[in-house]
Scaffold this motif. Structure first.
Motif: not given
Length: 99
Positions: A72-99
């Motif tokens: 269960f901890g691994g599942l939560v870790w995976g979901l949180l890591t995905w969520f935070f990496n997605e936030r970082i990725f969408r905030a990057l300047p190149t992500a705005k050019n490549n949706p």
């Protein structure tokens, strides 16, 4: 020097698009559940077995409780890591050019 500031931003900019392309649930199940949860369980099992001894009558019970908790901890870790990496990725300047 890279175009991105913090180390996490550089990692997300270079590695995340390929990981993201494989899908959220593959990431969560493989890296979260199997890798993080599995390694956590193995580490806890080794420590508990060392502390209690392999012949302790409650060792199977402790391991049976540790397995679902670690997974269960691994599942939560995976979901949180995905969520935070997605936030970082969408905030990057190149992500705005490549949706």
């Amino acid at each position: 020097m890279s175009r991105y500031g913090p180390r996490a931003d550089r990692w997300v900019a270079t590695h995340w698009p390929a990981i993201r392309a494989r899908g959220r649930w593959r990431f969560v199940l493989l890296r979260g559940l199997a890798l993080w949860g599995g390694l956590m369980f193995l580490g806890m099992a080794a420590l508990v077995a060392f502390r209690l001894g392999l012949q302790h009558p409650r060792l199977p019970l402790v391991l049976a409780l540790a397995l679902p908790l670690c997974l269960f901890g691994g599942l939560v870790w995976g979901l949180l890591t995905w969520f935070f990496n997605e936030r970082i990725f969408r905030a990057l300047p190149t992500a705005k050019n490549n949706p």
